[in-house]
Design a protein around this motif. Structure first.
Motif, mmCIF file in Angstrom:
data_model
loop_
_atom_site.group_PDB
_atom_site.id
_atom_site.type_symbol
_atom_site.label_atom_id
_atom_site.label_comp_id
_atom_site.label_asym_id
_atom_site.label_seq_id
_atom_site.Cartn_x
_atom_site.Cartn_y
_atom_site.Cartn_z
ATOM 1 N N TRP A 1 -8.945 0.169 -7.700
ATOM 2 C CA TRP A 1 -7.935 0.149 -6.483
ATOM 3 C C TRP A 1 -7.077 1.279 -6.276
ATOM 4 C CZ3 TRP A 1 -6.112 -1.203 -2.313
ATOM 5 C CH2 TRP A 1 -4.932 -1.360 -1.761
ATOM 6 N N SER A 2 -6.821 1.841 -7.642
ATOM 7 C CA SER A 2 -5.881 3.126 -7.593
ATOM 8 C C SER A 2 -6.441 4.096 -6.879
ATOM 9 C CB SER A 2 -5.224 3.321 -9.015
ATOM 10 O OG SER A 2 -6.445 3.547 -9.763
ATOM 11 N N GLN B 1 -6.396 3.329 -3.087
ATOM 12 C CA GLN B 1 -5.035 3.606 -2.651
ATOM 13 C C GLN B 1 -4.686 5.056 -2.525
ATOM 14 O OE1 GLN B 1 -2.379 1.178 -5.013
ATOM 15 N NE2 GLN B 1 -0.765 1.581 -3.677
ATOM 16 N N THR C 1 2.390 -4.688 -0.905
ATOM 17 C CA THR C 1 2.692 -4.531 -2.236
ATOM 18 C C THR C 1 3.131 -5.574 -2.853
ATOM 19 O OG1 THR C 1 3.357 -2.279 -1.929
ATOM 20 C CG2 THR C 1 3.562 -3.092 -4.095
ATOM 21 N N ILE D 1 0.126 -8.231 -2.659
ATOM 22 C CA ILE D 1 -1.016 -7.937 -3.742
ATOM 23 C C ILE D 1 -0.664 -8.407 -5.199
ATOM 24 C CG2 ILE D 1 -2.110 -6.134 -4.960
ATOM 25 C CD1 ILE D 1 -1.884 -4.752 -2.052
ATOM 26 N N ALA E 1 -7.690 -4.855 -1.821
ATOM 27 C CA ALA E 1 -7.261 -4.912 -3.184
ATOM 28 C C ALA E 1 -7.442 -6.118 -3.998
ATOM 29 C CB ALA E 1 -5.730 -4.979 -3.014
#
Ligand code: ADP
Ligand code: MG
Length: 694
Positions: A255-256, A259, A271, A274, A305
């Motif tokens: 995910w990072s 993103q 955010t 999530i 996410a």
């Protein structure tokens, strides 16, 4: 198994005296197949027949019950003339008028020289009192049964008030005594009648007050219905949450990366959502979460996410959309993002057949595929996963509780479920449809959008509008042109769209495309691809484009016969434009004269772009039954409760249901048995099955 006490109510209406197969078919269309359905078919008006003046004192236009002597029959001289019967009492005279009358019938019912009583609407014709086709004719001894307040019921074509009224009376007589399921204290505080008394009362209104949804009898029945709904949802929730949950804790690694590769940063609401989802997935109870977010609020990335959390733990995720177009679109959006981080995904819809389908399925069962994007049709067939941990359902309002259950049943252990709805639903409705779920709301839209300019124009100005569209195209715009909803027939929708497509092509040339629900998948894809690429300038559509389609370069939305669409639907459609940086507009074409409601709807739309506010207004304007076209929506339909009025009762029903299930989870206590009857009464049989001894 349905309790015996309810058998008489769940008997087909043909069991009622005077209801043959023909009438039964009409009643079924109107209210439903069973006696209980007739019991719940409530009057919407009343006729007061208690006024019984002498003939000399009958006011024009009044509904009266009058007693008189029949003086003379005057049969019609030809077919166009009416049959007249001259009547009188001590001081006055009256003529009864019948068209297309059968003489022998009239002579039998109204014999010369005898007295009769009738009820009907009085009129004056050349200063003489007459009543045309009286509603009731009776002998004097039956005057009491005539002189009463008569309930008026909604009808259907082919069914007249008399047989329906009789059937309903007979149905109520069949209603059994039912044990009280309401909480004694609450019940006493409300001053409500028993179920049986309430049923009788709602069918015997004596004043307009009795017709109010807030009358004691109606409120009681409404509360029953809401309690059944909330109790059923409570049981579903408990069942889905029950058992071993699975802790899905992502590493954040994939995910990072995703993103970091996005061209935008997430909104605060995204955010937050999530975070809530990650917490649910990481906990040992199963996730049942609803993500509510207006059109364009960015739900897809939130879903991604969530899916990556599942993938990071080595499990699989699936995301389902209601239409093929949407499933493909999700695939097109998400596949590159997933591929960039080495996650293999597939798109699976009803269109995949034979060998190709087999191949996809085996990739899924082997685990080679980590993310499956598809239509909900996927779940009607058996498809096996290697290790499914998360199911995301997009545009939930097309699904019902049952689909939710069948999806949840897919994983080896409890599958986490995330439901996304693009139609912001008013809080009250959220409670009835998703009372079993936790809710995250995307209340904030991604930045940098210019509001869509919304205008309403009468259809007469079509030529002008077409010229405006032509100018817009020349300056590079792309246009959606949505055709009216015609009845409930797709064929008619199609004819309208076809005709508009032809007409626009004549004026604008061949940059005009057409898309509708009857087209085959590949055809649809071609059209969508042409429109997305900008090669096609105008897309004429039936409402298939309603949900989710994303072509940011389209800036004009024309909606024909906007007055035929619901507010939420118009809002959805408008949401197709205003997705890019350029200024967009929405033209609502309507056929005058507009009803007050249609006018109010268009006015709200012009004033606000806040889907949640629009949804609340829609509820207020229409009543929940009509909202979102409930029938197709999967939202529960209420027959006795009206959510635009009974919001407080709903809240009370929810609290009551919670308390009940806390105190007596298996409904085995003293209130338990009657509550089971209540669940069956409102056909929540499926929920009863979740009880230990259901
Ligand atoms: P919906 O909630 O209607 O499904 P989408 O997920 O399709 O909305 O998002 C609509 C558009 O907004 C997409 O083009 C998406 O890439 C974009 N988007 C999503 N989140 C953001 C954000 N935080 N900032 C800017 N654009 C975003
Ligand atoms: Mg979407």
């Amino acid at each position: 198994m349905r309790p015996e006490i309810l058998f008489s109510l769940f008997t087909p209406v043909t069991a009622l005296p005077g209801v043959g197969p023909r009438t039964a078919a009409l009643i079924e269309r109107l209210s439903g197949p069973n006696i209980v359905d007739l019991c719940f078919h409530l009057p919407t008006g009343l006729i007061d027949r208690r006024f019984a003046p002498p003939l000399s004192a009958v006011p024009d236009g009044a509904v009266v019950t009058v007693t008189f002597t029949i003086d003379k029959h005057q049969p019609a001289r030809n077919k166009r003339m009416p049959y007249r019967i001259l009547c009188s009492d001590e001081n006055g005279e009256m003529t009864l008028v019948f068209f297309h009358a059968k003489e022998d019938y009239l002579r039998r019912m109204l014999p010369e020289g005898e007295q009769r009583v009738i009820s009907g609407k009085a009129e004056y014709y050349q200063d003489k009192l007459q009543i045309t086709h009286p509603d009731h004719i009776a002998e004097l001894k039956d005057i009491a049964s005539l002189q009463r307040v008569e309930p008026v019921y909604p009808l259907t074509v082919g069914l007249t008030p008399k047989p329906l009224g009789k059937a309903i009376s007979a149905a109520i007589d069949k209603a059994p005594y039912l044990p009280e399921w309401q909480d004694a204290a609450y019940f006493a505080k409300q001053g409500w009648p028993s179920w049986g008394a309430a049923l009788h009362a709602v069918h015997a209104p004596t004043s307009e007050n009795d017709l109010s949804p807030n009358s004691n009898a109606r409120a009681r029945l409404a509360f029953d219905e809401l309690l059944a709904n909330q109790l059923a949802l409570g049981l579903v929730r408990r069942n889905m949450r029950g058992g071993r949950g699975r802790e899905i804790k992502g590493t954040g690694e994939l995910w990072s990366k995703v993103q970091a590769a996005l061209s935008y940063i997430l909104t605060g609401a995204q955010t937050q959502s999530i975070t809530e989802i990650a917490a649910d997935m990481g906990s040992s109870t199963r996730m049942l979460r609803l993500l509510q977010g207006d059109v364009g609020s960015g739900k897809t990335i939130v879903a991604l996410a969530a899916m990556l959390i599942a993938v990071e733990t080595g499990a699989q995720a699936v995301m389902m959309a209601p239409t093929e177009i949407l499933a493909r679109q999700h695939y097109d959006t998400l596949k590159p993002l997933l591929e960039a981080v080495g996650v293999h995904s597939v798109c699976l819809t009803g269109r995949d057949k034979g060998k190709a389908r087999e191949a996809l399925l085996s990739e899924i069962v082997s685990g080679e595929t980590r993310v499956v994007l598809g239509t909900h049709a996927i779940f009607q067939k058996t498809i096996e996963f290697q290790d499914l941990a998360l199911a995301v359902i997009d545009e939930q309002h097309r699904f019902g509780v049952h689909q939710r259950l069948s999806i949840a049943a897919k994983g080896q252990s409890a599958v986490d479920v995330l439901v996304m709805t693009a139609t912001p639903i008013p809080r009250t409705l959220t409670l009835t449809a998703y009372g079993d779920m936790d809710v995250s709301r995307l209340t904030e839209k991604p930045p940098g959008r210019t509001p869509v300019e919304t205008r309403a124009l009468p259809l007469e100005r079509l030529a002008e509008i077409v010229s405006a569209v032509e100018r817009a195209i020349v300056s590079g715009a792309q246009v959606y042109w949505v055709c009216p909803l015609v009845e409930e027939s797709e064929d008619n929708d199609l004819a309208a769209a076809d005709a508009r497509h032809a007409a626009l092509t004549r004026v604008l040339g061949d940059h005009v495309g057409l898309i509708h629900g009857r087209m085959k998948g590949p055809e649809k894809d071609q059209v969508m691809a042409a429109f997305s690429s900008g090669a096609m300038k105008v897309l004429v559509a039936t409402t298939v484009i309603e949900v989710g389609v994303d072509v940011p370069s389209a800036t004009v939305m024309v909606i024909e016969h906007a007055e035929r669409f619901g507010l939420a639907q118009l809002h959805q459609l408008r949401g197709r434009v205003g997705r890019g940086a350029k200024r967009s507009s929405c033209l609502l074409l309507y056929a005058p004269p507009l009803t007050q409601t249609a006018r109010a709807r268009i006015e709200i739309l012009r004033k606000t772009d806040d889907g949640f506010r629009i949804a609340e207004e829609d509820l207020r304007l229409r009543g929940a039954g009509e909202l979102l076209g409930t029938r197709q929506s999967g939202l529960p339909e209420f027959r006795l409760a009206d959510l635009s009025v009974h919001a407080e009762l709903l809240a009370a029903a929810r609290d009551d249901a919670r308390l009940i299930l806390e105190k007596d989870p298996e409904l085995e206590g003293p209130r338990g048995a009657p509550l089971r009857v209540l669940l069956y009464l409102f056909e929540r049989d499926a929920a009863v099955r979740y009880l230990r001894s259901g």
